[in-house]
Design an enzyme around this catalytic site. Structure first.
Site, mmCIF file in Angstrom:
data_model
loop_
_atom_site.group_PDB
_atom_site.id
_atom_site.type_symbol
_atom_site.label_atom_id
_atom_site.label_comp_id
_atom_site.label_asym_id
_atom_site.label_seq_id
_atom_site.Cartn_x
_atom_site.Cartn_y
_atom_site.Cartn_z
ATOM 1 N N SER A 142 8.530 116.214 156.058
ATOM 2 C CA SER A 142 9.390 117.253 155.485
ATOM 3 C C SER A 142 9.702 116.868 154.050
ATOM 4 C CB SER A 142 10.693 117.363 156.289
ATOM 5 O OG SER A 142 11.680 118.091 155.582
ATOM 6 N N TYR A 155 18.085 114.369 160.691
ATOM 7 C CA TYR A 155 16.766 114.956 160.492
ATOM 8 C C TYR A 155 16.014 114.238 159.377
ATOM 9 C CZ TYR A 155 13.208 118.515 159.566
ATOM 10 O OH TYR A 155 12.015 119.169 159.366
#
Length: 258
Positions: A142, A155
Site C-alpha cells: 500500500s 494497517y
C-alpha cells in the site's frame, strides 16, 4: 502475444472480490490456470464462474490464510497436479485508528491476516518454486508502506511488513530463479470503499465519494483492473529482469501530495 501466461499456474489469495478478483480474471484471460484461495467461498465461486464464462480456467479453495497447516495443505494439493508459477498475496483486511484507539485484539487481527497470512503463503509456496527453479511472487502492499496516512496505524504496520518481506524474499531467492515484487495502491474503487461510504456516510454518499476521489492528485480513485494490469506485467516473462521492487500505483499520491 505479449504477457502470455499459457500453461502457467497462479495462486491468488482473496480472489473473490475487489483487486483480487480483477487480478484473477486478468491472469486467466492471458491463459493462466487460476487457483483462488478465499475465506468467503461464495464470492470465489462467482469469480470462477465469470472466468469460465470467458473461456478461462479456475479452481476455488476455501482457505483461511491465518492458519499455516490449512495453507500448506491447499498449496501442496495444488502442487501435486502442476507447477506453481505465480503467487499473489492479496488477501487482507483494513483498520481505521491511531495507536491510542487501536485495541490489542484489532492489532492482532490485522497482523494475523496481513502479515502472518502473507508469511504462511510464501512459506508454503517457496519449496515448490525452488524445486522448479522459477516462480513469481507479488505481495499487495500500500502507499501506507511508504508514507504516513492518518488513522491507519495497524494497517500501515502490516503493509510496511509486506514491503520489507518482499525485499527479503527477493534477496534470499534470486539465485533460485524466484522473483518477488510488491504493488502499492492508493485508494482503489472496490466494493469495500462503497460499503465504507454507505455505512458511515449514508446521507451524503456522493459528496464523500468525490472527497475520497480527490485525495489522489490525479482526481479519481484507481480501478481494480488497473492494478490487475500491473500485476499481469510483473507476472509475465516480459518482467523477467524485475525483482525486489515496490510499484506504487497511486495517481501521484506519494510524489505529488507533499
Amino acid at each position: 502475444m505479449k504477457f502470455n501466461l499459457d500453461k502457467k499456474t497462479a495462486i491468488i489469495t482473496g480472489g473473490g472480490s475487489g483487486i483480487g478478483k480483477a487480478i484473477a480474471k486478468t491472469l486467466a484471460e492471458q491463459g493462466a490456470f487460476v487457483h483462488i484461495l478465499e475465506l468467503h467461498i461464495e464470492n470465489a465461486l462467482l469469480t470462477k464462474k465469470e472466468i469460465e464464462n470467458s473461456g478461462g480456467k479456475a479452481a476455488v479453495h476455501q482457505c483461511n490464510v491465518v492458519h499455516q497447516k490449512e495453507v500448506i495443505a491447499v498449496i501442496d494439493e495444488i502442487a501435486k497436479n502442476s507447477s506453481i508459477d505465480i503467487l499473489i498475496n492479496n488477501a487482507g483486511i483494513a483498520h481505521i485508528g491511531n495507536v491510542e484507539n487501536t485495541p490489542e485484539e484489532a492489532f492482532d487481527r490485522v497482523y494475523q491476516v496481513n502479515v502472518k497470512g502473507v508469511y504462511n503463503c510464501i512459506y508454503s509456496t517457496i519449496p515448490h518454486m525452488r524445486k522448479n527453479k522459477s516462480g513469481v511472487i507479488i505481495n499487495m502492499a500500500s502507499i501506507a508502506s511508504s508514507v504516513g496516512i492518518s488513522d491507519r496505524f495497524a494497517y500501515s504496520m502490516s503493509k510496511g511488513a509486506a514491503l520489507t518481506m518482499t525485499y527479503s524474499i527477493a534477496k534470499d531467492y534470486v539465485q533460485d530463479g524466484i522473483r518477488c515484487n510488491c504493488i502499492s495502491p492508493a485508494r482503489i474503487h472496490t466494493p469495500f470503499v462503497d460499503g465504507f461510504i454507505n455505512e458511515n456516510y449514508p446521507d451524503n454518499k456522493e459528496e464523500m465519494f468525490e472527497k475520497l476521489s480527490q485525495t489522489q492528485p490525479i482526481g479519481r480513485m484507481g480501478m481494480p483492473e488497473e492494478v490487475a494490469n500491473l500485476a499481469l506485467y510483473l507476472c509475465s516473462d516480459e518482467a523477467s529482469f524485475v525483482t525486489g521492487t515496490n510499484f506504487p500505483i497511486d495517481g501521484g499520491f506519494i510524489k505529488l501530495n507533499g
